[in-house]
Each structure stands twice: as structure tokens, then as C-alpha cells.
Design a protein around this motif. Structure first.
Motif, PDB file in Angstrom:
ATOM      1  N   PRO A   1      22.896  26.740  63.516  1.00 29.00           N
ATOM      2  CA  PRO A   1      22.857  26.122  62.184  1.00 29.00           C
ATOM      3  C   PRO A   1      24.012  26.601  61.307  1.00 29.00           C
ATOM      4  O   PRO A   1      24.502  27.727  61.439  1.00 29.00           O
ATOM      5  CB  PRO A   1      21.509  26.593  61.616  1.00 29.00           C
ATOM      6  N   ARG A   2      24.428  25.734  60.411  1.00 36.00           N
ATOM      7  CA  ARG A   2      25.408  26.135  59.403  1.00 36.00           C
ATOM      8  C   ARG A   2      24.734  27.056  58.390  1.00 36.00           C
ATOM      9  O   ARG A   2      23.506  27.061  58.250  1.00 36.00           O
ATOM     10  CB  ARG A   2      25.973  24.901  58.698  1.00 36.00           C
ATOM     11  N   ALA A   3      25.552  27.798  57.680  1.00 35.79           N
ATOM     12  CA  ALA A   3      25.017  28.704  56.655  1.00 35.79           C
ATOM     13  C   ALA A   3      24.153  27.953  55.653  1.00 35.79           C
ATOM     14  O   ALA A   3      23.115  28.452  55.206  1.00 35.79           O
ATOM     15  CB  ALA A   3      26.166  29.420  55.951  1.00 35.79           C
ATOM     16  N   ALA A   4      24.561  26.726  55.318  1.00 38.53           N
ATOM     17  CA  ALA A   4      23.805  25.939  54.329  1.00 38.53           C
ATOM     18  C   ALA A   4      22.401  25.630  54.818  1.00 38.53           C
ATOM     19  O   ALA A   4      21.458  25.545  54.013  1.00 38.53           O
ATOM     20  CB  ALA A   4      24.551  24.650  54.009  1.00 38.53           C
ATOM     21  N   ALA A   5      22.225  25.448  56.130  1.00 38.54           N
ATOM     22  CA  ALA A   5      20.892  25.149  56.664  1.00 38.54           C
ATOM     23  C   ALA A   5      19.984  26.368  56.546  1.00 38.54           C
ATOM     24  O   ALA A   5      18.826  26.258  56.125  1.00 38.54           O
ATOM     25  CB  ALA A   5      20.997  24.710  58.122  1.00 38.54           C
ATOM     26  N   TRP A   6      20.513  27.539  56.942  1.00 39.92           N
ATOM     27  CA  TRP A   6      19.721  28.761  56.789  1.00 39.92           C
ATOM     28  C   TRP A   6      19.329  28.954  55.322  1.00 39.92           C
ATOM     29  O   TRP A   6      18.178  29.314  55.016  1.00 39.92           O
ATOM     30  CB  TRP A   6      20.508  29.977  57.255  1.00 39.92           C
ATOM     31  N   ASP A   7      20.270  28.721  54.418  1.00 42.12           N
ATOM     32  CA  ASP A   7      20.009  28.918  52.988  1.00 42.12           C
ATOM     33  C   ASP A   7      18.967  27.934  52.466  1.00 42.12           C
ATOM     34  O   ASP A   7      18.126  28.293  51.628  1.00 42.12           O
ATOM     35  CB  ASP A   7      21.303  28.782  52.196  1.00 42.12           C
ATOM     36  N   LEU A   8      18.996  26.701  52.972  1.00 43.72           N
ATOM     37  CA  LEU A   8      18.007  25.709  52.544  1.00 43.72           C
ATOM     38  C   LEU A   8      16.612  26.120  52.991  1.00 43.72           C
ATOM     39  O   LEU A   8      15.645  26.013  52.217  1.00 43.72           O
ATOM     40  CB  LEU A   8      18.359  24.335  53.107  1.00 43.72           C
ATOM     41  N   TRP A   9      16.481  26.577  54.229  1.00 42.95           N
ATOM     42  CA  TRP A   9      15.179  27.034  54.706  1.00 42.95           C
ATOM     43  C   TRP A   9      14.685  28.209  53.865  1.00 42.95           C
ATOM     44  O   TRP A   9      13.511  28.283  53.524  1.00 42.95           O
ATOM     45  CB  TRP A   9      15.268  27.429  56.185  1.00 42.95           C
ATOM     46  N   ARG A  10      15.599  29.118  53.522  1.00 43.71           N
ATOM     47  CA  ARG A  10      15.196  30.266  52.705  1.00 43.71           C
ATOM     48  C   ARG A  10      14.707  29.806  51.342  1.00 43.71           C
ATOM     49  O   ARG A  10      13.677  30.284  50.848  1.00 43.71           O
ATOM     50  CB  ARG A  10      16.385  31.229  52.534  1.00 43.71           C
ATOM     51  N   ARG A  11      15.409  28.867  50.724  1.00 46.60           N
ATOM     52  CA  ARG A  11      15.018  28.395  49.390  1.00 46.60           C
ATOM     53  C   ARG A  11      13.728  27.585  49.432  1.00 46.60           C
ATOM     54  O   ARG A  11      12.938  27.613  48.481  1.00 46.60           O
ATOM     55  CB  ARG A  11      16.140  27.536  48.779  1.00 46.60           C
ATOM     56  N   THR A  12      13.508  26.844  50.518  1.00 50.39           N
ATOM     57  CA  THR A  12      12.327  25.986  50.614  1.00 50.39           C
ATOM     58  C   THR A  12      11.061  26.791  50.850  1.00 50.39           C
ATOM     59  O   THR A  12       9.975  26.404  50.393  1.00 50.39           O
ATOM     60  CB  THR A  12      12.504  24.964  51.746  1.00 50.39           C
ATOM     61  N   ALA A  13      11.175  27.902  51.547  1.00 46.73           N
ATOM     62  CA  ALA A  13       9.992  28.691  51.910  1.00 46.73           C
ATOM     63  C   ALA A  13       9.397  29.380  50.692  1.00 46.73           C
ATOM     64  O   ALA A  13      10.124  30.001  49.912  1.00 46.73           O
ATOM     65  CB  ALA A  13      10.368  29.730  52.960  1.00 46.73           C
TER      66      ALA A  13
END
Length: 257
Positions: free
Chosen positions: A52-64
């Protein structure tokens, strides 16, 4: 010590769950938020197929929501292409991404291919791989060939504080043991791979076995991979109820989820 049980499913992005678990009109962008209202953990499968791109990891972190935990399935380049050989650099890159999940990062699962048999050479590869895993994270290994399901393998994992991924599948079942301060369990379906439903009686029996496994551990992570017909969702919810009936500490979604 009483283990905390984290129970969820292997993935959440399934269109065939619409109507069964997700409302028919719920867009995919809101599926994880909906899922997190019922579960406090999920097994993140996407990284297995592509980094995953960094943005995907960050989105999962923000969504959780607060307290939600992702178990992360490591990229198959490490396990299926390189087969654990000379993986220091790709492992570093992968973990740089996974750790972007911050407090939401749970255990990391390394699933080995069925063709990876237990040989002297592969034992040496496994030992070298275990030695380079960073100790500040939780790691689990899933063996898909029965030759690895030995006391010697468990001892080697135990020396490095790495969990044996236990699982239930139609043609192969692992021993239910803990080789680390935590345990990891996957349900692939007892009769048909990814496509069979566990009965309530079976889940009650599994709850008793898992409760015994968790004695003296910090945590037990349990994921249902039988996603057909949303069996995984309802089996996971039922197992949580059985564990709670046994007085086990089961992680539940935060009130803000």
C-alpha cells in the motif's frame, strides 16, 4: 493474567456482504466504519497482494476508531516470491508502511505457501528470518504445509517470541498452542474452504478451547476467513458471545465508533 480476545473477520471489503451485513445502499467508503461498530479488530489482507501507498495506511489509521486493531497480512513478496531469503530491505519497507497505523497496529501475519516444505535449507531460512524481525512488534507465522507442524518448529518460534498461527481448515488443522505472549487463530471453514458455516455448537466448543489457550497470555487474536454468504461475520459475533459467557475479556467497539 487474563487475555483480551480480539475477534473479527479476515477482510471487510466484500460486495457479497451487501444486504447480509452491510445495508444495500451503503457505499464501500463507509464499510470499514460500519464494520467497526460491531468489531474491534479486522485482518487487513490488502497488503498481502500489493504494497500500500503511505496514503492508504494513513486513511486506515484515520478511519479506525479508538481502540480498533488491524492485524496485517505481510506482503507475499516476502513469503511467496523471496520465500524468506534475503528479505531485510523489503521487510524494512513493508514495516515502515505498517507502522503508519500507529496505535491501531496489531500483529503481523506472515503466511507461507503450501510449497514451502520443512527442509534443512528452509529451516535455516526461517531461523534467519525470525532473527531479523523487530522485537517491538507482534509477529505470527502461518505454515500451509503439515511438515512444519512439529515441536521443533514451535520451540524455534518460542525462542523468538513469534506466534504459531493456528487455524482450522478442511484438509489441514494445526495444534492449538501458544509460542508467544499472544496467540493467533484463523478459521478458514471446517468443511469447505472459505465457504462453510460453523454451527453454534462448534463455536461453543471452540470458545472453550480458545479460553484455555488464552490462560496466561496477553491477547488472543481470532479471525474468520469463511467470507462466503457473510458466514465470517455471524460466526465471529457468535464466538464473541460464547467467550463472554465464559467470562473472557472480549474487546468490543468503542462507544464513539
Amino acid at each position: 493474567m487474563a487475555a483480551t480476545f480480539y475477534v473479527g473477520t479476515s477482510g471487510w471489503h466484500y460486495y457479497h456482504w451487501l444486504g447480509a451485513f452491510y445495508p444495500e445502499d451503503l457505499p464501500p467508503s463507509r464499510w470499514l466504519a460500519h464494520y467497526a461498530r460491531r468489531f474491534a479488530t479486522v485482518e487487513l489482507n490488502n497488503p498481502f497482494y500489493r504494497q500500500p501507498r503511505a496514503a492508504a495506511w494513513d486513511l486506515w489509521r484515520r478511519t479506525a476508531p479508538e481502540g480498533f486493531v488491524f492485524a496485517v497480512k505481510a506482503n507475499r513478496f516476502l513469503t511467496h516470491i523471496k520465500r524468506l531469503k534475503d528479505v531485510e530491505e523489503p521487510l524494512r519497507r513493508f514495516l515502515e508502511g505498517a507502522t503508519r497505523l500507529g496505535p491501531h497496529l496489531g500483529p503481523i501475519l506472515y503466511q507461507l505457501p503450501p510449497s514451502f516444505h520443512r527442509t534443512v535449507e528452509n529451516e535455516e531460512r526461517l531461523a534467519r528470518f525470525l532473527a531479523i524481525l523487530p522485537r517491538g512488534l507482534r509477529h505470527a507465522i502461518e505454515f500451509r504445509h503439515r511438515s512444519w507442524l512439529t515441536d521443533d518448529t514451535c520451540r524455534l518460534l518460542g525462542e523468538h517470541g513469534v506466534a504459531l498461527c493456528c487455524f482450522d481448515a478442511p484438509r489441514l488443522r494445526t495444534p492449538l498452542v501458544a509460542t508467544a505472549p499472544f496467540a493467533y487463530m484463523r478459521f478458514h471453514g471446517a468443511e469447505a474452504l472459505y465457504a462453510s458455516n460453523y454451527s453454534d455448537e462448534e463455536l461453543a466448543q471452540w470458545a472453550r478451547r480458545l479460553a484455555a489457550l488464552g490462560e496466561g497470555l496477553e491477547a488472543v487474536y481470532v479471525y474468520f476467513n469463511n467470507d462466503a454468504c457473510a458466514f465470517a461475520v455471524f460466526n465471529a459475533l457468535a464466538l464473541m458471545e460464547h467467550l463472554q459467557a465464559l467470562g473472557q475479556d472480549v474487546a468490543t467497539p468503542s462507544a464513539s465508533a
